[in-house]
Design an enzyme around this catalytic site. Structure first.
Site, PDB file in Angstrom:
ATOM      1  CB  THR A  69      -0.971   0.010   1.384  1.00 16.19           C
ATOM      2  OG1 THR A  69      -1.438   1.392   1.427  1.00 16.19           O
ATOM      3  CG2 THR A  69      -0.034  -0.244   2.327  1.00 16.19           C
ATOM      4  CG  ASP A  70      -1.348   4.773  -0.846  1.00 12.78           C
ATOM      5  OD1 ASP A  70      -1.864   4.346  -0.142  1.00 12.78           O
ATOM      6  OD2 ASP A  70      -2.118   5.639  -1.869  1.00 12.78           O
ATOM      7  CD  GLU A  71      -3.351   3.515   4.338  1.00 14.20           C
ATOM      8  OE1 GLU A  71      -3.239   3.359   5.293  1.00 14.20           O
ATOM      9  OE2 GLU A  71      -4.546   2.943   3.774  1.00 14.20           O
TER      10      GLU A  71
ATOM     11  CE1 TYR B 285      -3.167  -2.603   5.942  1.00  8.13           C
ATOM     12  CE2 TYR B 285      -3.054  -0.338   5.589  1.00  8.13           C
ATOM     13  CZ  TYR B 285      -3.031  -1.486   5.226  1.00  8.13           C
ATOM     14  OH  TYR B 285      -2.990  -2.174   3.524  1.00  8.13           O
TER      15      TYR B 285
ATOM     16  CE  LYS C 135       0.231  -4.691   3.255  1.00  4.27           C
ATOM     17  NZ  LYS C 135      -0.192  -6.245   2.830  1.00  4.27           N
TER      18      LYS C 135
HETATM   19  P1  NAD Z   1      -9.705  -7.597   2.917  1.00  4.61           P
HETATM   20  O1  NAD Z   1      -9.631  -7.250   4.390  1.00  4.61           O
HETATM   21  O2  NAD Z   1     -10.932  -7.250   2.227  1.00  4.61           O
HETATM   22  O3  NAD Z   1      -9.011  -9.068   2.642  1.00  4.61           O
HETATM   23  C1  NAD Z   1      -8.067  -9.727   3.771  1.00  4.61           C
HETATM   24  C2  NAD Z   1      -8.309 -11.114   3.481  1.00  4.61           C
HETATM   25  O4  NAD Z   1      -7.070 -11.460   4.107  1.00  4.61           O
HETATM   26  C3  NAD Z   1      -9.528 -11.598   4.024  1.00  4.61           C
HETATM   27  O5  NAD Z   1     -10.057 -12.454   3.216  1.00  4.61           O
HETATM   28  C4  NAD Z   1      -9.069 -12.440   5.305  1.00  4.61           C
HETATM   29  O6  NAD Z   1      -9.859 -13.278   5.728  1.00  4.61           O
HETATM   30  C5  NAD Z   1      -7.707 -12.837   4.928  1.00  4.61           C
HETATM   31  N1  NAD Z   1      -6.650 -12.654   6.095  1.00  4.61           N
HETATM   32  C6  NAD Z   1      -6.752 -11.814   7.289  1.00  4.61           C
HETATM   33  N2  NAD Z   1      -5.912 -12.396   8.053  1.00  4.61           N
HETATM   34  C7  NAD Z   1      -5.384 -13.677   7.447  1.00  4.61           C
HETATM   35  C8  NAD Z   1      -4.826 -14.610   8.189  1.00  4.61           C
HETATM   36  N3  NAD Z   1      -4.125 -14.546   9.359  1.00  4.61           N
HETATM   37  N4  NAD Z   1      -4.327 -15.887   7.564  1.00  4.61           N
HETATM   38  C9  NAD Z   1      -5.144 -15.886   6.208  1.00  4.61           C
HETATM   39  N5  NAD Z   1      -5.893 -14.921   5.688  1.00  4.61           N
HETATM   40  C10 NAD Z   1      -6.074 -14.039   6.451  1.00  4.61           C
HETATM   41  O7  NAD Z   1      -8.482  -6.663   2.132  1.00  4.61           O
HETATM   42  P2  NAD Z   1      -8.132  -5.926   0.614  1.00  4.61           P
HETATM   43  O8  NAD Z   1      -8.568  -4.786   0.529  1.00  4.61           O
HETATM   44  O9  NAD Z   1      -8.704  -7.262  -0.157  1.00  4.61           O
HETATM   45  O10 NAD Z   1      -6.570  -6.005   0.599  1.00  4.61           O
HETATM   46  C11 NAD Z   1      -5.810  -7.227   0.240  1.00  4.61           C
HETATM   47  C12 NAD Z   1      -4.349  -6.748   0.360  1.00  4.61           C
HETATM   48  O11 NAD Z   1      -4.203  -5.453  -0.604  1.00  4.61           O
HETATM   49  C13 NAD Z   1      -3.803  -6.122   1.709  1.00  4.61           C
HETATM   50  O12 NAD Z   1      -2.419  -6.831   1.933  1.00  4.61           O
HETATM   51  C14 NAD Z   1      -3.816  -4.754   1.863  1.00  4.61           C
HETATM   52  O13 NAD Z   1      -2.915  -4.274   2.633  1.00  4.61           O
HETATM   53  C15 NAD Z   1      -3.493  -4.412   0.415  1.00  4.61           C
HETATM   54  N6  NAD Z   1      -3.746  -3.167  -0.161  1.00  4.61           N
HETATM   55  C16 NAD Z   1      -5.187  -2.792  -0.102  1.00  4.61           C
HETATM   56  C17 NAD Z   1      -5.713  -1.685  -0.287  1.00  4.61           C
HETATM   57  C18 NAD Z   1      -7.129  -1.236  -0.439  1.00  4.61           C
HETATM   58  O14 NAD Z   1      -7.615   0.210  -0.784  1.00  4.61           O
HETATM   59  N7  NAD Z   1      -8.058  -2.101  -0.090  1.00  4.61           N
HETATM   60  C19 NAD Z   1      -4.981  -0.673  -1.033  1.00  4.61           C
HETATM   61  C20 NAD Z   1      -3.489  -1.178  -1.332  1.00  4.61           C
HETATM   62  C21 NAD Z   1      -3.172  -2.304  -0.849  1.00  4.61           C
END
Ligand code: NAD
Length: 325
Positions: free
Chosen positions: A127-129, A151, A155
């Protein structure tokens, strides 16, 4: 190609799995996709309904914090796309422990298993964060990591471990860092689905502080395609920015969501700002454009309109996820 997608039942992970199995990423020759997901509150069964009958899909209900399970699951794959994470900043402020164990230790478990089993490429989705907040201009991939929340700190630690496994062990890794992502199947705690589902239900929406925090917005399909380009064209050890199409203050975003839901500003309830709330994120994606040939293609207005339509049409998916009032 046998691909393990961690977090494949969450928002972005499930979109990636759907795209892999419906031919939306045609440059990848997909023989098998395994989803490894602990099915925390953020995961749903429904997110994979579209592809559930595909014989190439296998789902492992398991925790990335369990090294034995991770080892057994990683074995037999060519590629790991690592999305599993605790992902909600607000929760990290009150319950940081799960963020550290999942986002840091879980990542390390996967990296160890990837090394042992000769994984050809490990994609760390980040993430950009991790860069903190920037008043003007934008971050290149070399900007110092300066995370503000538990968070983003967890990351950043996962990213650094990933890059360290490349330098120390020669593991082939790439890291993607993306802008705020929106689209279907996003758990209704993040701003877009929270506001849309509240508005569709006739409730107010809570706007943090003065609403002046600035974010870039990226459609989930563009994000997923960026992951594929990093997988197929990225340099080993490379970091790639997946910037959004449009920069908006939260007020401007709220304005668009209100309009799309036929609601007015009387539905907006100002609330105390989030602790440590970053003011602005901005990614410079020049390197990604040049090296990966990636650029987002979904215009924000079209993407938001389609997303609001999706939430209108898919109440059965999100209604059970909303708190009872
Ligand atoms: P989300 O919270 O919707 O999904 C996360 C998934 O990980 C869920 O299905 C959850 O059950 C699973 N999970 C959590 N803990 C776990 C564990 N201990 N073991 C196995 N599975 C586990 O998140 P998202 O928005 O789909 O984000 C996915 C990735 O993308 C993350 O790594 C996040 O940091 C990154 N990301 C998200 C965004 C955004 O805007 N949503 C932006 C940049 C990066």
């Amino acid at each position: 190609m046998r691909i393990l997608v961690t977090g494949g039942a969450g928002f972005i992970g499930s979109a990636y799995v759907r795209r892999l199995l419906t031919g939306a990423e045609p440059t990848l020759d997909v023989d098998a996709v395994t989803v490894l997901d602990a099915y925390t509150y953020a995961a749903t069964e429904g997110a994979l309904d579209l592809v559930r009958a595909d014989p190439r899909l296998r789902t492992v209900r398991g925790d990335v914090r369990d090294p034995a399970l991770v080892d057994a699951t990683v074995r037999g794959h060519d590629i790991v796309v690592h999305l599993a994470a605790e992902s909600h900043v607000d929760r990290s402020i009150t319950e940081a422990a799960a963020f550290v164990t999942t986002n840091v230790v879980g990542t390390q478990n996967l990296l160890d298993a990837a090394l042992r089993h000769g994984i050809r490429r490990f994609v760390q989705v980040s993430t950009d964060e991790v860069y903190g907040s920037i008043a003007t201009g934008s971050w290149t991939e070399r900007a110092p990591l300066d995370p503000s929340s538990p968070y983003s700190a967890s990351k950043a630690a996962g990213d650094l471990l990933t890059l360290a496994y490349h330098r120390t062990h020669g593991l082939d890794v790439v890291v993607t860092r993306s802008a705020n992502t929106y689209g279907p199947y996003q758990y209704p705690e993040k701003i877009v689905p929270l506001f849309v589902t509240n508005l569709l239900d006739g409730h107010d929406v809570p706007l943090y502080g003065d609403g002046g925090n600035v974010r870039e917005w990226l459609h989930v399909d563009d994000h997923c395609h960026g992951i594929t380009r990093a997988l197929t064209h990225g340099r080993a050890g490379g970091v790639y920015h997946l910037g959004g199409t449009t920069e908006l203050t939260n007020r401007e975003l709220t304005d668009r969501l209100l309009a799309a839901c036929d609601a007015g500003w009387d539905r907006v309830r100002p609330v105390a700002d989030r602790k440590g709330h970053d003011r602005r994120y901005a990614l410079d994606s020049t390197t990604t454009h040049r090296e990966l040939g990636w650029a987002p293609t979904t215009d924000l207005d079209n993407g938001l309109t389609a997303t609001v339509e999706w939430y209108r049409d898919n109440r059965a998916w999100w209604e059970p996820l909303k708190p009872r009032r």
